[in-house]
Design a protein around this motif. Structure first.
Motif, mmCIF file in Angstrom:
data_model
loop_
_atom_site.group_PDB
_atom_site.id
_atom_site.type_symbol
_atom_site.label_atom_id
_atom_site.label_comp_id
_atom_site.label_asym_id
_atom_site.label_seq_id
_atom_site.Cartn_x
_atom_site.Cartn_y
_atom_site.Cartn_z
ATOM 1 N N ARG A 168 9.034 1.301 -16.287
ATOM 2 C CA ARG A 168 10.412 1.800 -16.316
ATOM 3 C C ARG A 168 10.948 2.051 -14.910
ATOM 4 N NH1 ARG A 168 9.883 5.935 -21.538
ATOM 5 N NH2 ARG A 168 9.998 4.276 -23.107
ATOM 6 N N ALA A 169 10.107 2.566 -14.047
ATOM 7 C CA ALA A 169 10.542 2.834 -12.676
ATOM 8 C C ALA A 169 10.866 1.545 -11.935
ATOM 9 C CB ALA A 169 9.452 3.608 -11.925
ATOM 10 N N ASN A 170 10.174 0.470 -12.266
ATOM 11 C CA ASN A 170 10.321 -0.765 -11.498
ATOM 12 C C ASN A 170 11.204 -1.812 -12.145
ATOM 13 O OD1 ASN A 170 8.411 -0.790 -8.952
ATOM 14 N ND2 ASN A 170 7.416 0.405 -10.550
ATOM 15 N N MET A 171 11.585 -1.597 -13.400
ATOM 16 C CA MET A 171 12.519 -2.516 -14.051
ATOM 17 C C MET A 171 13.968 -2.034 -13.931
ATOM 18 S SD MET A 171 10.499 -3.844 -17.446
ATOM 19 C CE MET A 171 9.251 -5.140 -17.304
ATOM 20 N N ARG A 172 14.160 -0.951 -13.202
ATOM 21 C CA ARG A 172 15.515 -0.481 -12.917
ATOM 22 C C ARG A 172 16.161 -1.405 -11.893
ATOM 23 N NH1 ARG A 172 16.814 4.940 -13.675
ATOM 24 N NH2 ARG A 172 17.777 5.160 -11.622
ATOM 25 N N HIS A 173 17.440 -1.633 -12.035
ATOM 26 C CA HIS A 173 18.243 -2.328 -11.015
ATOM 27 C C HIS A 173 17.753 -3.742 -10.708
ATOM 28 C CE1 HIS A 173 19.009 1.884 -10.578
ATOM 29 N NE2 HIS A 173 17.998 2.108 -9.795
ATOM 30 N N CYS A 174 17.260 -4.459 -11.688
ATOM 31 C CA CYS A 174 16.830 -5.831 -11.404
ATOM 32 C C CYS A 174 16.854 -6.661 -12.687
ATOM 33 C CB CYS A 174 15.435 -5.860 -10.783
ATOM 34 S SG CYS A 174 14.116 -5.215 -11.829
ATOM 35 N N GLY A 175 16.851 -7.986 -12.510
ATOM 36 C CA GLY A 175 16.834 -8.885 -13.649
ATOM 37 C C GLY A 175 15.485 -9.532 -13.876
ATOM 38 N N SER A 220 0.855 -1.189 0.000
ATOM 39 C CA SER A 220 0.000 0.000 0.000
ATOM 40 C C SER A 220 0.895 1.244 0.000
ATOM 41 C CB SER A 220 -0.907 -0.017 1.244
ATOM 42 O OG SER A 220 -1.888 0.985 1.163
ATOM 43 N N PRO A 221 1.659 1.420 -1.090
ATOM 44 C CA PRO A 221 2.689 2.461 -1.113
ATOM 45 C C PRO A 221 2.140 3.860 -1.384
ATOM 46 C CG PRO A 221 2.668 1.301 -3.199
ATOM 47 C CD PRO A 221 1.648 0.609 -2.331
ATOM 48 N N SER A 222 2.979 4.848 -1.067
ATOM 49 C CA SER A 222 2.658 6.229 -1.414
ATOM 50 C C SER A 222 2.773 6.418 -2.917
ATOM 51 C CB SER A 222 3.617 7.167 -0.678
ATOM 52 O OG SER A 222 3.443 8.497 -1.086
ATOM 53 N N SER A 223 3.811 5.802 -3.496
ATOM 54 C CA SER A 223 4.003 5.833 -4.950
ATOM 55 C C SER A 223 4.743 4.573 -5.358
ATOM 56 C CB SER A 223 4.817 7.059 -5.369
ATOM 57 O OG SER A 223 5.204 6.953 -6.729
ATOM 58 N N ARG A 224 4.407 4.054 -6.536
ATOM 59 C CA ARG A 224 5.113 2.874 -7.046
ATOM 60 C C ARG A 224 6.299 3.254 -7.925
ATOM 61 N NH1 ARG A 224 0.607 -0.889 -9.725
ATOM 62 N NH2 ARG A 224 -0.161 1.120 -10.483
ATOM 63 N N CYS A 225 6.517 4.557 -8.096
ATOM 64 C CA CYS A 225 7.586 4.995 -8.997
ATOM 65 C C CYS A 225 8.884 5.341 -8.275
ATOM 66 C CB CYS A 225 7.118 6.194 -9.815
ATOM 67 S SG CYS A 225 5.829 5.773 -11.003
ATOM 68 N N TRP A 226 8.841 5.384 -6.926
ATOM 69 C CA TRP A 226 10.027 5.770 -6.169
ATOM 70 C C TRP A 226 10.281 4.778 -5.042
ATOM 71 C CZ3 TRP A 226 12.995 8.806 -8.795
ATOM 72 C CH2 TRP A 226 12.405 9.577 -9.803
ATOM 73 N N LEU A 227 11.396 4.970 -4.335
ATOM 74 C CA LEU A 227 11.867 3.954 -3.394
ATOM 75 C C LEU A 227 11.606 4.335 -1.934
ATOM 76 C CD1 LEU A 227 15.315 3.212 -5.094
ATOM 77 C CD2 LEU A 227 13.260 1.777 -5.166
ATOM 78 N N ASN A 228 11.600 3.310 -1.095
ATOM 79 C CA ASN A 228 11.444 3.488 0.344
ATOM 80 C C ASN A 228 12.794 3.941 0.914
ATOM 81 O OD1 ASN A 228 11.116 3.276 3.099
ATOM 82 N ND2 ASN A 228 10.176 1.247 3.040
ATOM 83 N N ILE A 229 12.873 5.197 1.334
ATOM 84 C CA ILE A 229 14.153 5.760 1.765
ATOM 85 C C ILE A 229 14.631 5.180 3.099
ATOM 86 C CG2 ILE A 229 13.876 7.883 0.440
ATOM 87 C CD1 ILE A 229 13.007 9.281 3.039
#
Length: 734
Positions: free
Chosen positions: A481-488, A243-252
């Motif tokens: 694009r936001a979620n396919m960064r840094h992963c395989g 239940s995120p604030s945004s799916r485009c950014w990361l949990n700091i």
């Protein structure tokens, strides 16, 4: 009698019009329930859903139909068309029969920078203007993959017509090892639950780096993650990763503070951290059984702003390479990053003044949307506070980048696989800044089924399918694009949502909803394109009631199905053989929504459910207990049948007890299977019995907080765990 007949006719007519309009919007008035029976949606619910989509339903039937016609009227060219590479590119042109074809010319600008052009009359393959209102013209079928623009010019018209043309692969990307049908394994973790000697009471990206290193050494090819989307720094107890604030950014909160380069150059930060009282808080927080999000946030936010000050003084003021990297990150993040950072800064300020400020719906009216003059004024007056949260997103992004780089360096086939939540919280940054891409008057969930007779309401506003098409699918593209960064690999939670979602009008219960359909073929095609661009395989969580119409589509799109051992049974209750599992799948023994292996075997989940009031009906609980006993029996039978049964341990009553050998046997049993991917849980390596999440609970159980019982350092110093890794690797390579 005549009046009654006329009234009935009017009602029937209205019902027909309502369903006709609903159908155009993808709303279906009936579906097959979990019991295999037809279920019907009330007209009142259909009306409410149409209102949520922007319709005025308090009008005549003719006016309602006129709204639908206007809404779906194509202005010469559709806004977007998606075509598989190699297929004919046939484009409909909606012009009147009286229009002269000789007046039109076309231009195609590819994403790669090439330009093609010509006259319309030489490309026409079908002219149906008189009968259907359009003609069809053809473009080359050897266009490159990508996002292209078609422009249509007409003599004596200043403004041309445009359309986005998306050329995609037919299926998602698979790494060479997957293409060669090698069978891979790795653990799937809840990052916040990881414990170590150095973290600050919550798993962080340095812990993840350590774990990747150890799994790679042990022969694993991936580490799966819970959603690591941005949550609520100002409201840290809002901890559900789904239940995120945004799916485009990361949990700091996953930033390792001491690994930030500025920490080594910030005397203030080092002084605070080295104080005895602060060190004691860190030690105490590490020892807690449950993640104390409030304390984690207090500790990290006591230091991170000082690091930003150091960054400004030592990097930005000298325009260093590091400062330029940050500037580039901000530029690439664009308005989306500004939305996130401005929301987090504003929320932090408001929460400091009033602890009841849990999200934007309780902000004063002038601050309830990003575009308001008051918010824009706040951003101008508080530039540095907003930049602080941009800086924190950058730090998180950098540290995550380092983890995937290490995975690639270690030769892992996938490295990280990330998890895309099905939606966003209705009180966070994404809804606060939304300009119509989300339907905020409804939430998504699930209709009643055998396990949940009341259905489920997840409280997440869905993407609007009409707006998706109108915007040429850009919101969906940005999300991928936001979620396919840094992963395989990317796991898509509730992948069935690409086909349809259960929409529930606000204020209604979960059973008062309807399915609304999405342009599944186009969405899957775009998913395939972005998958190839990011070299990112795709896993689709397709548990629950799976409509037949999507099974073949998922398979053809190269999306790995998600198979959980305990659900994969024959008609007689026996577990299917591991070799019978679909190759294009990820298998798992347990998930974050299930008990651990030990908890399952000991029925600890059922006992806990009774204690917290989930089973007020004793008869229902007894049925579940009997079912669990039957499942234990079937597990023993299937292990014996496949020569995986270890020496059994029994209690005084003669009942088989779960021990390390039996737990390991189940994991090796699954490792021998034919699925491409095998996901395991560190909880089962540590023989834990408490769950991390109990679906259907909020205050009854501390979901998303339970930590692992052992630090990573202790775990990978254990010979039995190293041997288990070796056995899993050997079983997968058979």
């Amino acid at each position: 009698m005549e009046h009654a007949t006329r009234a009935t006719t009017d009602l029937n007519s209205h019902s027909s019009v309502l369903k006709q309009v609903a159908s155009r919007e993808g709303i279906v008035d009936r579906y097959i329930s979990a019991w295999g029976e037809p279920a019907y949606v009330s007209e009142h619910i259909i009306e409410e859903l149409l209102q949520a989509l922007g319709y005025d339903t308090a009008v005549s039937d003719a006016e309602l139909l006129a709204q639908a016609e206007l809404r779906h009227k194509v202005d010469v060219l559709a806004p977007v068309q998606v075509v598989h590479a190699g297929k004919e590119v046939l484009i409909k042109l909606h012009i009147s029969p009286a229009a002269r074809i000789s007046e039109f010319s076309w231009q195609l600008d590819t994403e790669q920078g090439e330009r093609f052009e010509g006259y319309l009359e030489s490309q026409i393959v079908e002219d149906e203007r008189a009968q259907k209102g359009f003609l069809v013209f053809r473009l080359a079928n050897d266009l490159p993959l990508g996002y292209h623009q078609v422009t249509l010019f007409r003599k004596r018209r200043n403004k041309p017509f445009t359309m986005r043309l998306i050329i995609t692969p037919t299926s998602c990307y698979k790494q060479p090892k997957l293409m060669n049908e090698e069978r891979l394994w790795g653990p799937s973790i809840q990052l916040y639950s990881v414990t170590s000697k150095t973290n600050w009471g919550i798993g962080d990206f340095s812990d993840l780096k350590y774990l990747v290193h150890k799994i790679a050494e042990g022969g694993g090819d991936f580490v799966g993650l819970n959603p690591i989307h941005s949550l609520f720094p100002a409201n840290p107890e809002g901890a559900s990763p789904y239940s995120p604030s945004s799916r485009c950014w990361l949990n700091i909160m996953y930033i390792d503070v001491e690994a930030v380069p500025e920490f080594a150059h910030c005397e203030t930060a080092q002084t605070i951290v080295n104080e005895a009282a602060f060190q004691q808080r860190l030690a105490d927080n590490r020892q807690k059984q449950w993640v104390d999000y409030t304390e984690v946030s207090a500790l990290k936010m006591a230091i991170l702003p000082h690091l930003f000050t150091t960054f400004i003084d030592q990097e930005i003021s000298h325009d260093t390479d590091r400062a330029k990297q940050f500037a580039q990150f901000v530029e690439q993040g664009g308005e989306s990053l500004l939305h996130q950072a401005a929301f987090d800064a504003l929320h932090q300020d408001l929460k400091a003044q009033d602890q009841s400020m849990w999200g934007w719906p309780v902000f004063e009216s002038g601050l309830q949307h990003f575009d308001s003059p008051e918010v824009q004024s706040y951003i101008k007056k508080n530039t540095q506070k907003v930049q602080l949260f941009m800086y924190l997103q950058w730090l998180a992004d950098q540290q995550l980048t380092q983890v995937q780089a290490l995975a690639e360096q270690k030769g892992m086939a996938l490295g990280l696989y990330r998890d895309l939540a099905v939606g966003v919280c209705d009180s966070g940054a994404e809804t606060w800044a939304d300009r119509g891409a989300l339907c905020q008057d409804v939430s998504i969930g699930a209709p009643p089924d055998i396990f949940g007779p009341l259905g489920q309401n997840w409280g997440l506003p869905p993407l609007n399918p009409y707006e998706l098409t109108k915007r040429a699918y850009q919101p969906f593209i940005d999300l991928l694009r936001a979620n396919m960064r840094h992963c395989g690999a990317l796991r898509i939670d509730h992948v069935l949502g690409l086909l349809r979602l259960w929409w529930i009008p606000k204020g209604k219960t979960a059973k008062d909803g309807a399915y609304i359909y999405y342009p599944v073929d186009e969405l899957m095609s775009i998913l395939a394109l972005e998958s190839h661009r990011h070299q990112c395989a795709v896993i689709g969580e397709d548990l629950g009631t799976v409509p037949e119409e999507i099974v073949e589509k998922l398979n053809d799109a190269g999306i790995h199905s998600y198979k959980v051992f305990f659900f994969e049974t024959e008609q007689d209750g026996q577990y299917i053989a591991p070799k019978s599992y679909k190759k294009q799948s990820m298998t798992a023994l347990c998930t974050h929504d299930m008990p651990t292996l030990r908890g399952f075997w000991n029925s600890a989940d059922l006992t806990l459910g009774k204690e917290i009031g989930l089973y007020p009906d004793e008869a229902q609980l007894e049925v579940l207990m009997q079912d669990r006993e039957s499942r234990r029996k079937h597990i023993i039978e299937t292990l014996a049948q496949h020569n995986q049964l270890p020496e059994l341990e029994r209690n005084e009553a003669g009942e088989i007890m779960i021990n390390q050998a039996l737990s390991e046997a189940m994991q090796i049993h699954m490792a021998t299977g034919s699925s491409a991917l095998l996901s395991l849980q560190l909880e089962d390596w540590l023989e834990m019995d408490t769950p991390v999440n109990i679906p259907g609970t909020m205050d009854e159980y501390p979901n998303w907080r339970r930590k692992l019982l052992s630090t990573l350092e202790e775990m990978f110093a254990r010979e039995d765990i190293l041997q288990l890794e070796a056995k899993l690797t050997a079983a997968r390579r058979l």
